[in-house]
Design an enzyme around this catalytic site. Structure first.
Site, short mmCIF file in Angstrom:
data_model
loop_
_atom_site.label_atom_id
_atom_site.label_comp_id
_atom_site.label_asym_id
_atom_site.label_seq_id
_atom_site.Cartn_x
_atom_site.Cartn_y
_atom_site.Cartn_z
N HIS A 202 1.26 3.40 3.60
CA HIS A 202 2.44 4.26 3.76
C HIS A 202 3.71 3.60 3.24
O HIS A 202 4.55 4.25 2.61
CB HIS A 202 2.57 4.64 5.24
CG HIS A 202 3.84 5.34 5.57
ND1 HIS A 202 4.81 4.78 6.37
CD2 HIS A 202 4.33 6.55 5.19
CE1 HIS A 202 5.82 5.62 6.48
NE2 HIS A 202 5.56 6.70 5.78
N GLU B 46 3.76 4.02 -0.35
CA GLU B 46 4.16 5.39 -0.69
C GLU B 46 5.70 5.46 -0.80
O GLU B 46 6.25 6.03 -1.74
CB GLU B 46 3.65 6.37 0.38
CG GLU B 46 4.06 7.81 0.14
CD GLU B 46 4.55 8.50 1.40
OE1 GLU B 46 5.74 8.86 1.45
OE2 GLU B 46 3.73 8.66 2.35
N HIS B 47 6.39 4.86 0.15
CA HIS B 47 7.86 4.82 0.08
C HIS B 47 8.33 4.06 -1.17
O HIS B 47 9.26 4.47 -1.85
CB HIS B 47 8.44 4.14 1.32
CG HIS B 47 8.56 5.03 2.50
ND1 HIS B 47 9.76 5.25 3.14
CD2 HIS B 47 7.65 5.77 3.18
CE1 HIS B 47 9.58 6.07 4.16
NE2 HIS B 47 8.30 6.40 4.21
N GLU C 166 11.41 5.11 10.83
CA GLU C 166 10.48 6.25 10.84
C GLU C 166 9.47 6.08 11.98
O GLU C 166 9.14 7.03 12.67
CB GLU C 166 9.76 6.35 9.49
CG GLU C 166 8.87 7.59 9.40
CD GLU C 166 8.16 7.73 8.05
OE1 GLU C 166 8.46 6.97 7.11
OE2 GLU C 166 7.29 8.61 7.96
#
Lengths: 468, 446
Positions: free
Chosen positions: A80, A83-84, A160
């Site tokens: 993840h 992904e950022h 997040e």
């Protein structure tokens, strides 16, 4: 988990939506997924194209078959985080430029990470499809991954995590249930990662993951919209064709050992109402033509909770008033093991244990008495209608094709599913309930609500908070 | 890559010039015999019909004493109507695969559905929808159950920092206006109202003469006419003057509230009353807000708060245009210790934007996105249906979508600057922070 907020729904909605509505139309007008064109570039990039000419727009998605289940202890969350970082620049397209170019072309873009995959998408006017492909091809091979950008972005990801999980008691329940129900399989890692792993993560971890997994032969391009397969193939060959294939690592996924008895855990967090979440081990769809159990389990979830007239809502919420809400879902499409979930929020004055007993009674009743023909027919009609409604969203269609492919299933499964659902019998539903909704493979998690006042704001690192 | 955007923009502009001669969406509009306004787009690509009937019956039409009646009325329409009980309605919709959809916001309330357009499915689902709209029964035992459920949900929500922030914010921005009421009502008002209150609210607000019927999809004009008549024929008749929302007062001064919560993040909201749906400043503020905090990664707030400093996952600003001045909101969440810093960054970003407006380059980028992305706004039946309903309810011109890109193109940097300076006053704004620590400890942390 997604890089920008608006697509936050992507992860959890996906599996549920898939299971709720993969069905086949009985009418000739419904373009079936058999109309999805498929091709593969010499470097291994798989391409799916579905033409939809209702509007002059396209959805372009690139899916990588790598998610949190490909992570190892110590660097959970790296899929993840990467992904950022995919928005943080290449040599040709510096940090921030990717989204700017898409935005100035009138497009929208975002990304999502799950246990099974990482995906990126653009929605734009059809004339801008070359731009989307050019940008995606560039970052498939040329990501900069600077330490400076990483240092800022990892803080965003920690925010997040706080926002999605740490401050949401029910997210904590899900996270800890998952970590407890599975002892070995990497599905036990939260997709967002444990906080201590995020704190310890360095840009090198993201780079290693990128170098290992981001390659045309580990990716799938899905295009849905006002474009022909030939046009899309040509563009794909032009932009992705020059990329080199890589030797992918052998996937060494720890198999989950057999569960040998029920497990339970409790999560204490600031909240008003208790909550119970039950997870049973269940099979996943691997051989869509020959298996029947996954379809029967999907039918079982729908009979319990597929519509407003379904059993849990009718009996527990409306008639007995034991729960203010009650849900059932089956997570049966994926790379890893499957799960059948039951959950409920008790009405005030009732305990989580009472809600659990009520859910169990519904299951026992179904096992003992079976389901009616009327209930089966209702679910089947809903499935047929839902499959038609899905065609109103190009995004949804692209996502369905991509997620099936990541689970090793062809796009035709979207149509096959309803045909198979239509064949499910009352006896089969009863049989899978009896076989899989058993204590031996059950894990139950309770939320024990704590008052807001007097609580210390800080919590121990989540990595230390396994309930067992 | 530098010259690319200009090129792209030219392509998009040409495209729209080429299409300018014909309407983007041929909206058909008429009134039913009872005076309901109907908006229809005929489209046979998919065998689907989306239909909704809305009324000026949202939460803003509640009184403070009976706050929540509007919401409960809308919520209970389908829980018993026209001789069918809630189970029967749920079963019948499910049997034909129809998806019921209620609508409820501060201004609007209503009901609608998505159904297959084949005559059996369509006919049966619309027949039930007609009963739901015109003859809801609000059975007392169901009402009691729904009250218990709703109060429990509200009490649960009131333990969440985002709910606490939003509720506090709303009360402070609208201290004397129904927009400040909680749309669901509060536990103590919900526990008091009765079935008669719901019946009275329905009679008063769900009138044929004030109904907006929106239809999108696979029926002919003739069929649409018959559907609109059938759905509105049995609605209650207007009794008394139309309900009117009071004007919104501007805030007299700034006010800040810090609320302690055992969360890890602080939830921050800033804002004030913003704009009406028919506001003359609508387009300058809409386009300007793209640059300020509405344009995702292209916006200044995201750039300053997230991209440069990593302070938040989500940071944004928006206008919620309504019948009266809906709120202008700036929001984000950040780790407790960073609340003061984040608040400083976002306030400065807002103040700078109001003082200077956008640059010419920023405005061009905003227009490129909004104009170039216009096709994405109407690329599905659902989105078109939503527009029909908004155009109808807020009485926007039928050419609203045709004119949309022109209205965006026309906006200048000066108009944006002027509109923000006239409408958004940082010295008269509400600030709410909910999270760990109070104002003092947050200051001490920095």
């Amino acid at each position: 988990m997604s890089a920008h907020l608006p697509a936050a729904r992507v992860i959890s909605a996906l599996v549920l939506a898939l299971l709720a509505g993969i069905v086949s139309p009985s009418h000739t007008w419904a373009a079936a997924n058999s109309q999805v064109a498929e091709s593969t570039l010499p470097n291994g990039l798989r391409i799916f194209v579905k033409t939809d000419r209702r509007a002059p727009v396209v959805v372009c998605m690139v899916w990588y078959k790598v998610g949190s289940m490909d992570e190892v202890n110590g660097t959970t969350g790296v899929a993840h985080v990467l992904e950022h970082m995919m928005f943080k620049g290449t040599k040709a397209v510096p940090a921030g430029e990717f989204s700017r170019l898409v935005a100035e072309a009138g497009g929208r873009d975002n990304a999502f990470t799950s246990r099974d995959y990482t995906g990126y998408f653009q929605m734009l006017h059809k004339s801008q499809l070359p731009l989307a492909m050019k940008l995606e091809a560039d970052r498939m091979a040329n990501l900069s991954l600077s330490a400076e950008e990483f240092g800022k972005e990892i803080r965003v990801v920690m925010e997040e995590r706080r926002w999605r999980v740490d401050d949401r008691p029910r997210s904590l329940v899900y996270e800890q249930l998952n970590a407890s129900a599975l002892k070995a399989h990497p599905y036990r890692y939260p997709v967002i990662g444990w906080m201590s792993d995020l704190e310890n993560m360095r840009v090198e971890d993201a780079r290693a993951f990128y170098d290992r997994w981001y390659a045309p032969n580990n990716a799938t391009l899905v295009v849905v919209g006002d474009v022909t397969p030939q046009e899309a193939y040509k563009l794909a060959a032009q932009h992705f064709g020059p990329l080199q294939r890589k030797t992918l690592p052998v996937r060494k996924i720890t198999e989950e050992p057999q569960q040998r008895g029920p497990q339970q855990l409790t999560v204490r967090a600031p909240a008003e109402l208790p909550y119970v979440l039950m997870a049973y081990r269940a099979p996943v769809l691997r051989d869509p033509d020959n298996e029947w159990e996954p379809y029967a389990l999907d039918m079982l979830a729908s009979v319990l909770d597929g519509n407003e007239a379904a059993r849990l809502n009718r009996n527990l919420v409306r008639a007995e008033r034991i729960a203010s809400s009650a849900d059932a879902s089956y997570d049966g499409i994926g790379r890893g093991p499957g799960t059948f979930y039951l959950s409920a929020t008790p009405t005030p004055g009732k305990t989580a244990q009472e809600a659990e007993q009520a859910l169990r009674r519904e299951v026992q009743k179904l096992i003992a008495e079976g389901v009616t023909a009327e209930e089966l027919q209702r679910v089947k009609s809903q499935a047929v209608a839902s499959h038609v409604y899905e065609r109103d969203s190009m995004y949804y269609q692209a996502q369905q094709i991509g997620s099936l492919d990541m689970a090793g299933l062809p796009p035709t499964v979207a149509d096959l599913f309803v045909e198979k659902l239509k064949l499910v019998t009352a006896e089969q539903v009863q049989a899978v309930a009896k076989k899989y909704l058993v204590d031996d493979t059950l894990t139950v998690a309770y939320l024990d609500p704590q008052p807001l006042a007097g609580k210390k704001p800080s919590a121990p690192p989540p990595g230390l908070r396994h309930a067992q | 890559m530098r010259s690319k955007p200009l090129q792209l923009f030219a392509t998009v502009a040409l495209l729209f010039l080429a299409q300018a001669a014909q309407a983007i969406l041929p909206i058909q509009h008429w009134e039913t015999k009872r005076g309901a306004r109907v908006y229809f787009v005929e489209n046979h690509d998919l065998p689907i019909l989306d239909v909704s009937v809305d009324f000026p019956a949202g939460a803003a039409f509640d009184t403070a004493e009976k706050s929540g009646v509007a919401n409960m009325t809308a919520n209970m329409l389908r829980l018993g109507a026209g001789g069918m009980d809630e189970d029967e309605i749920a079963r019948q919709f499910a049997d034909i695969g129809a998806q019921f959809g209620g609508r409820f916001d501060p201004d609007r309330a209503g009901a609608g559905l998505r159904t297959l357009s084949s005559s059996n499915e369509r006919g049966r689902s619309l027949e039930i929808l007609g009963r739901i709209l015109a003859r809801p029964e609000f059975p007392a035992p169901v009402l009691e159950r729904e009250k218990v459920r709703l109060i429990a949900m509200l009490k649960e929500a009131d333990t969440k920092p985002d709910t606490i922030a939003a509720r506090t914010f709303s009360r402070m921005v609208y201290p004397a206006h129904p927009y400040g009421l909680r749309s669901s009502g509060e536990p103590d008002t919900i526990s008091k109202f009765t079935r008669e209150d719901l019946l009275a609210f329905h009679r008063r607000h769900y009138n044929a003469e004030r109904a907006i019927v929106a239809l999108m999809g696979d029926v002919t004009r003739e069929e649409a006419t018959a559907i609109a008549e059938a759905l509105t024929a049995a609605l209650p008749a207007v009794a008394g003057a139309p309900p009117v929302l009071p004007p919104v007062a501007q805030l007299p001064k700034s006010e800040t509230r810090w609320i302690t919560h055992p969360s890890t993040q602080s939830h921050i909201m800033l804002g004030a009353p913003g704009i009406r749906r028919d506001d003359p400043d609508y387009f300058p503020l809409f386009v300007g807000n793209y640059v300020l905090g509405g344009g995702g990664f292209q916006s200044r707030i995201t750039e300053e708060v997230r991209q440069k400093r990593g302070l938040a996952y989500s940071a944004y600003s928006y206008f919620a245009p309504m019948l009266r001045e809906g709120p202008f909101v700036v929001g984000m969440q950040t780790k407790g210790e960073q609340a003061r810093e984040a608040l400083g960054v976002v306030s400065k970003t807002l103040n700078d934007f109001i003082a200077q407006g956008p640059t010419a380059k920023e405005l061009t980028a905003a227009k490129n996105n909004i104009v170039g992305g216009f096709p994405l706004r109407i690329d599905s039946n659902r989105k078109i249906h939503d527009y029909l309903s908004v155009i109808g309810f807020y009485d926007l011109p039928l050419t609203y979508l045709d004119d949309f890109t022109k209205n965006v193109e026309r906006v200048t940097t000066e108009q944006i600057k002027s509109a923000f300076q006239r409408r958004i006053h940082p010295e008269r704004m509400v600030t709410v922070v909910v999270g760990p620590g109070d104002e003092k400890s947050a200051q001490a942390a920095h």
